[in-house]
Design a protein around this motif. Structure first.
Motif, PDB file in Angstrom:
ATOM      1  N   LEU A  78       0.855  -1.181   0.000  1.00  8.04           N
ATOM      2  CA  LEU A  78       0.000   0.000   0.000  1.00  8.04           C
ATOM      3  C   LEU A  78       0.894   1.235   0.000  1.00  8.04           C
ATOM      4  O   LEU A  78       1.447   1.619   1.022  1.00  8.04           O
ATOM      5  CB  LEU A  78      -0.917   0.022   1.224  1.00  8.04           C
ATOM      6  CG  LEU A  78      -1.829  -1.194   1.422  1.00  8.04           C
ATOM      7  CD1 LEU A  78      -2.629  -1.055   2.713  1.00  8.04           C
ATOM      8  CD2 LEU A  78      -2.752  -1.374   0.231  1.00  8.04           C
ATOM      9  N   GLY A  79       1.029   1.836  -1.147  1.00  3.62           N
ATOM     10  CA  GLY A  79       1.817   3.062  -1.265  1.00  3.62           C
ATOM     11  C   GLY A  79       0.956   4.273  -0.984  1.00  3.62           C
ATOM     12  O   GLY A  79      -0.014   4.215  -0.220  1.00  3.62           O
ATOM     13  N   LYS A  80       1.257   5.373  -1.652  1.00  4.28           N
ATOM     14  CA  LYS A  80       0.468   6.591  -1.500  1.00  4.28           C
ATOM     15  C   LYS A  80      -0.786   6.481  -2.371  1.00  4.28           C
ATOM     16  O   LYS A  80      -0.703   6.093  -3.532  1.00  4.28           O
ATOM     17  CB  LYS A  80       1.291   7.808  -1.924  1.00  4.28           C
ATOM     18  CG  LYS A  80       2.509   8.026  -1.054  1.00  4.28           C
ATOM     19  CD  LYS A  80       3.357   9.169  -1.575  1.00  4.28           C
ATOM     20  CE  LYS A  80       4.607   9.323  -0.713  1.00  4.28           C
ATOM     21  NZ  LYS A  80       5.481  10.384  -1.234  1.00  4.28           N
ATOM     22  N   PRO A  81      -1.947   6.836  -1.825  1.00  6.37           N
ATOM     23  CA  PRO A  81      -3.175   6.731  -2.614  1.00  6.37           C
ATOM     24  C   PRO A  81      -3.204   7.742  -3.766  1.00  6.37           C
ATOM     25  O   PRO A  81      -2.701   8.851  -3.640  1.00  6.37           O
ATOM     26  CB  PRO A  81      -4.281   7.022  -1.603  1.00  6.37           C
ATOM     27  CG  PRO A  81      -3.626   7.818  -0.527  1.00  6.37           C
ATOM     28  CD  PRO A  81      -2.198   7.346  -0.471  1.00  6.37           C
ATOM     29  N   LYS A  82      -3.815   7.316  -4.883  1.00  6.86           N
ATOM     30  CA  LYS A  82      -3.916   8.194  -6.057  1.00  6.86           C
ATOM     31  C   LYS A  82      -5.035   9.221  -5.906  1.00  6.86           C
ATOM     32  O   LYS A  82      -4.983  10.286  -6.487  1.00  6.86           O
ATOM     33  CB  LYS A  82      -4.166   7.358  -7.312  1.00  6.86           C
ATOM     34  CG  LYS A  82      -3.000   6.469  -7.715  1.00  6.86           C
ATOM     35  CD  LYS A  82      -3.223   5.800  -9.060  1.00  6.86           C
ATOM     36  CE  LYS A  82      -3.871   4.498  -9.064  1.00  6.86           C
ATOM     37  NZ  LYS A  82      -3.533   3.340  -8.419  1.00  6.86           N
ATOM     38  N   ASP A  83      -6.062   8.841  -5.122  1.00 10.63           N
ATOM     39  CA  ASP A  83      -7.211   9.735  -4.967  1.00 10.63           C
ATOM     40  C   ASP A  83      -7.930   9.386  -3.656  1.00 10.63           C
ATOM     41  O   ASP A  83      -7.614   8.379  -3.012  1.00 10.63           O
ATOM     42  CB  ASP A  83      -8.151   9.621  -6.172  1.00 10.63           C
ATOM     43  CG  ASP A  83      -8.627   8.200  -6.441  1.00 10.63           C
ATOM     44  OD1 ASP A  83      -8.938   7.461  -5.476  1.00 10.63           O
ATOM     45  OD2 ASP A  83      -8.688   7.810  -7.616  1.00 10.63           O
ATOM     46  N   PRO A  84      -8.911  10.209  -3.234  1.00  7.38           N
ATOM     47  CA  PRO A  84      -9.619   9.940  -1.979  1.00  7.38           C
ATOM     48  C   PRO A  84     -10.313   8.576  -1.935  1.00  7.38           C
ATOM     49  O   PRO A  84     -10.357   7.936  -0.882  1.00  7.38           O
ATOM     50  CB  PRO A  84     -10.637  11.089  -1.895  1.00  7.38           C
ATOM     51  CG  PRO A  84      -9.989  12.207  -2.655  1.00  7.38           C
ATOM     52  CD  PRO A  84      -9.278  11.524  -3.798  1.00  7.38           C
ATOM     53  N   SER A  85     -10.813   8.120  -3.062  1.00  5.21           N
ATOM     54  CA  SER A  85     -11.482   6.821  -3.098  1.00  5.21           C
ATOM     55  C   SER A  85     -10.497   5.692  -2.767  1.00  5.21           C
ATOM     56  O   SER A  85     -10.802   4.777  -1.991  1.00  5.21           O
ATOM     57  CB  SER A  85     -12.095   6.597  -4.479  1.00  5.21           C
ATOM     58  OG  SER A  85     -12.625   5.307  -4.580  1.00  5.21           O
ATOM     59  N   TYR A 136     -11.640  11.221   8.036  1.00  3.86           N
ATOM     60  CA  TYR A 136     -10.184  11.322   7.947  1.00  3.86           C
ATOM     61  C   TYR A 136      -9.746  11.574   6.505  1.00  3.86           C
ATOM     62  O   TYR A 136      -8.900  12.430   6.242  1.00  3.86           O
ATOM     63  CB  TYR A 136      -9.523  10.061   8.517  1.00  3.86           C
ATOM     64  CG  TYR A 136      -8.018  10.124   8.467  1.00  3.86           C
ATOM     65  CD1 TYR A 136      -7.326  11.151   9.107  1.00  3.86           C
ATOM     66  CD2 TYR A 136      -7.282   9.182   7.759  1.00  3.86           C
ATOM     67  CE1 TYR A 136      -5.938  11.228   9.050  1.00  3.86           C
ATOM     68  CE2 TYR A 136      -5.902   9.249   7.697  1.00  3.86           C
ATOM     69  CZ  TYR A 136      -5.238  10.278   8.345  1.00  3.86           C
ATOM     70  OH  TYR A 136      -3.866  10.364   8.280  1.00  3.86           O
ATOM     71  N   VAL A 137     -10.319  10.849   5.580  1.00  2.00           N
ATOM     72  CA  VAL A 137     -10.003  11.074   4.162  1.00  2.00           C
ATOM     73  C   VAL A 137     -10.348  12.513   3.778  1.00  2.00           C
ATOM     74  O   VAL A 137      -9.575  13.198   3.097  1.00  2.00           O
ATOM     75  CB  VAL A 137     -10.744  10.066   3.256  1.00  2.00           C
ATOM     76  CG1 VAL A 137     -10.614  10.454   1.793  1.00  2.00           C
ATOM     77  CG2 VAL A 137     -10.215   8.653   3.483  1.00  2.00           C
ATOM     78  N   ASN A 138     -11.499  12.998   4.239  1.00  2.00           N
ATOM     79  CA  ASN A 138     -11.931  14.364   3.922  1.00  2.00           C
ATOM     80  C   ASN A 138     -10.970  15.419   4.477  1.00  2.00           C
ATOM     81  O   ASN A 138     -10.919  16.536   3.955  1.00  2.00           O
ATOM     82  CB  ASN A 138     -13.342  14.628   4.455  1.00  2.00           C
ATOM     83  CG  ASN A 138     -14.401  13.804   3.745  1.00  2.00           C
ATOM     84  OD1 ASN A 138     -14.152  13.239   2.684  1.00  2.00           O
ATOM     85  ND2 ASN A 138     -15.572  13.713   4.345  1.00  2.00           N
ATOM     86  N   SER A 139     -10.192  15.064   5.496  1.00  2.00           N
ATOM     87  CA  SER A 139      -9.221  16.004   6.067  1.00  2.00           C
ATOM     88  C   SER A 139      -8.082  16.292   5.082  1.00  2.00           C
ATOM     89  O   SER A 139      -7.374  17.285   5.218  1.00  2.00           O
ATOM     90  CB  SER A 139      -8.632  15.460   7.379  1.00  2.00           C
ATOM     91  OG  SER A 139      -7.646  14.458   7.113  1.00  2.00           O
ATOM     92  N   GLY A 140      -7.887  15.390   4.115  1.00  2.00           N
ATOM     93  CA  GLY A 140      -6.814  15.545   3.137  1.00  2.00           C
ATOM     94  C   GLY A 140      -5.480  14.985   3.585  1.00  2.00           C
ATOM     95  O   GLY A 140      -4.562  14.820   2.775  1.00  2.00           O
ATOM     96  N   GLU A 141      -5.340  14.679   4.864  1.00  2.00           N
ATOM     97  CA  GLU A 141      -4.065  14.209   5.397  1.00  2.00           C
ATOM     98  C   GLU A 141      -3.545  12.915   4.751  1.00  2.00           C
ATOM     99  O   GLU A 141      -2.341  12.785   4.534  1.00  2.00           O
ATOM    100  CB  GLU A 141      -4.155  14.030   6.916  1.00  2.00           C
ATOM    101  CG  GLU A 141      -2.830  13.705   7.563  1.00  2.00           C
ATOM    102  CD  GLU A 141      -2.946  13.597   9.069  1.00  2.00           C
ATOM    103  OE1 GLU A 141      -2.630  14.586   9.759  1.00  2.00           O
ATOM    104  OE2 GLU A 141      -3.357  12.519   9.563  1.00  2.00           O
ATOM    105  N   PRO A 142      -4.408  11.971   4.393  1.00  2.00           N
ATOM    106  CA  PRO A 142      -3.901  10.694   3.882  1.00  2.00           C
ATOM    107  C   PRO A 142      -3.268  10.743   2.497  1.00  2.00           C
ATOM    108  O   PRO A 142      -2.622   9.790   2.083  1.00  2.00           O
ATOM    109  CB  PRO A 142      -5.152   9.807   3.821  1.00  2.00           C
ATOM    110  CG  PRO A 142      -6.209  10.486   4.569  1.00  2.00           C
ATOM    111  CD  PRO A 142      -5.863  11.933   4.585  1.00  2.00           C
ATOM    112  N   MET A 143      -3.433  11.826   1.768  1.00  2.00           N
ATOM    113  CA  MET A 143      -3.156  11.800   0.339  1.00  2.00           C
ATOM    114  C   MET A 143      -1.692  11.626  -0.067  1.00  2.00           C
ATOM    115  O   MET A 143      -1.419  11.130  -1.137  1.00  2.00           O
ATOM    116  CB  MET A 143      -3.748  13.031  -0.340  1.00  2.00           C
ATOM    117  CG  MET A 143      -5.271  13.066  -0.255  1.00  2.00           C
ATOM    118  SD  MET A 143      -6.077  11.471  -0.603  1.00  2.00           S
ATOM    119  CE  MET A 143      -5.502  11.142  -2.242  1.00  2.00           C
ATOM    120  N   ASP A 144      -0.741  11.994   0.730  1.00  2.00           N
ATOM    121  CA  ASP A 144       0.662  11.782   0.333  1.00  2.00           C
ATOM    122  C   ASP A 144       1.381  10.872   1.319  1.00  2.00           C
ATOM    123  O   ASP A 144       2.570  10.990   1.536  1.00  2.00           O
ATOM    124  CB  ASP A 144       1.396  13.116   0.165  1.00  2.00           C
ATOM    125  CG  ASP A 144       1.579  13.858   1.475  1.00  2.00           C
ATOM    126  OD1 ASP A 144       0.834  13.576   2.437  1.00  2.00           O
ATOM    127  OD2 ASP A 144       2.475  14.717   1.551  1.00  2.00           O
TER     128      ASP A 144
END
Length: 189
Positions: A78-85, A136-144
Motif C-alpha cells: 500500500l503506497g500513496k493513494p492516487k485519490d480519496p477513493s 479522515y479522508v476528507n481532512s486531506g491528510e492521507p493523500m501523500d
C-alpha cells in the motif's frame, strides 16, 4: 558528525533529522520507483538505495541519505493513494487489523552504496467506523502518505498499537539510521 544530503522532499523526514541534530540539506531524488520483479518487502530498501544513488551521482563528494516507506497488509503493498477513493479503500483494508510498515534506509557516497538496511514495525488499527475513516479522508491528510495515514497527525486516532520503531511509521527509522551513520565513522570512510 558528517553532513548529509537528504534525498527526499518529505517534511517529516526533514523534521526528524533536524530533531536528531543531523546536519543535512535537501536534494529531491529523481529516482523512478519500479517494483517490477521485487517482492513488496524488498521494495523499501531497494528504493532507498536507488534514491540515494541517484542523488549521489549528482553530488559525488557528499554523503546521501535515501529513504523509502511502504505499508504491507497481507503481502499487498500500500503506497500513496492516487485519490480519496483509493485512500478510503486502503483505510478500510487496514481497519481493525495488523499490518507492517517497512522503511528502507541507505547511505551513498561517490555513486556507491556504503550502508543499507530496513526496519519493520507492526501497527494495529483500531476498529474505526466508516464515518470516521471518511472524515479522515476528507481532512486531506492521507493523500501523500504510504498506507493513506499519518500516525504523527490526525491519523493517530486510527491506531491502537505500535510494536517497534514509531518513527519508522512516520518514515525515518531513527535507531537504524543512527546506527548506519555511526558505522560510517567506525569504518573511516
Amino acid at each position: 558528525m558528517k553532513s548529509f544530503i537528504l534525498a527526499s522532499a518529505s517534511p517529516r523526514r526533514s523534521d526528524i533529522l533536524t530533531q536528531l541534530k543531523v546536519p543535512f540539506r535537501v536534494e529531491k531524488s529523481n529516482f523512478v520507483e519500479d517494483g517490477e520483479g521485487l517482492k513488496p518487502k524488498e521494495r523499501p530498501q531497494k528504493f532507498a538505495e536507488g534514491k540515494a544513488l541517484e542523488v549521489s551521482k549528482r553530488f559525488p563528494n557528499e554523503y546521501v541519505l535515501g529513504f523509502d516507506t511502504l505499508v504491507i497488509m497481507d503481502s499487498k503493498a500500500l503506497g500513496k493513494p492516487k485519490d480519496p477513493s483509493e485512500a478510503l479503500s486502503m483505510l478500510k483494508l487496514l481497519n481493525g487489523s495488523r499490518h507492517k510498515v517497512i522503511s528502507g534506509v541507505a547511505i551513498a557516497h561517490n555513486g556507491k552504496i556504503l550502508e543499507s538496511s530496513k526496519e519493520i514495525t507492526d501497527v494495529i488499527f483500531r476498529h474505526n467506523t466508516e464515518q470516521a475513516l471518511q472524515e479522515y479522508v476528507n481532512s486531506g491528510e492521507p493523500m501523500d502518505k504510504a498506507g493513506a495515514y499519518a500516525i504523527q497527525g490526525i491519523g493517530a486516532r486510527l491506531v491502537k498499537a505500535v510494536n517497534g520503531c514509531f518513527y519508522n511509521v512516520v518514515g525515518l527509522p531513527v535507531a537504524k539510521t543512527l546506527d548506519l551513520i555511526d558505522h560510517l565513522g567506525e569504518s573511516n570512510v
